[in-house]
Design a protein around this motif. Sequence first.
Motif, mmCIF file in Angstrom:
data_model
loop_
_atom_site.group_PDB
_atom_site.id
_atom_site.type_symbol
_atom_site.label_atom_id
_atom_site.label_comp_id
_atom_site.label_asym_id
_atom_site.label_seq_id
_atom_site.Cartn_x
_atom_site.Cartn_y
_atom_site.Cartn_z
ATOM 1 N N UNK A 72 0.837 -1.207 0.000
ATOM 2 C CA UNK A 72 0.000 0.000 0.000
ATOM 3 C C UNK A 72 0.865 1.248 0.000
ATOM 4 N N UNK A 73 1.947 1.229 0.795
ATOM 5 C CA UNK A 73 2.863 2.382 0.817
ATOM 6 C C UNK A 73 3.467 2.641 -0.556
ATOM 7 N N UNK A 74 3.844 1.575 -1.250
ATOM 8 C CA UNK A 74 4.436 1.732 -2.580
ATOM 9 C C UNK A 74 3.408 2.158 -3.624
ATOM 10 N N UNK A 75 2.184 1.634 -3.517
ATOM 11 C CA UNK A 75 1.165 1.886 -4.538
ATOM 12 C C UNK A 75 0.463 3.226 -4.356
ATOM 13 N N UNK A 76 0.124 3.566 -3.125
ATOM 14 C CA UNK A 76 -0.685 4.761 -2.881
ATOM 15 C C UNK A 76 0.063 5.767 -2.017
#
Length: 129
Positions: A72-76
């Motif tokens: 999630x940190x990498x994507x959003x």
Amino acid sequence: MTRRLGDDTGSAVVDFTLTSALLLFVFLAVFQLGLALHVRNTLVSCASEGARYGARAGSSPDQGAERARDLIDRSLSERYSEGVSTRVETTGAGVEVLVVDVIAPVPVVGPMGPSEGFDVRGRAFLEEQ
């Protein structure tokens, strides 16, 4: 005087302004919907991948939650990964399932938008049973 009342001079400016405001509102509404659906689908994908990672043989539910947070940190963004939690459930057939829950805010464009957030889940069967 009657000639002046029937004249349409200057009405194109008013028509353009009113139509532009309406089209801008429709565009922002469609953009808001598309952005919210993109974020929701990304969260579901990350939660499912975290559940699969945590359900592997030799892995733990905490590793699944950490994997979901990382994705999630990498994507959003980091603000969407604050509400990640895991639990193990048993189905009616006696099969253990790892559930990764993600609670995240809805991205809002402009001053109006939903007050509720997303609550998505990813599930995977535990391999060690």
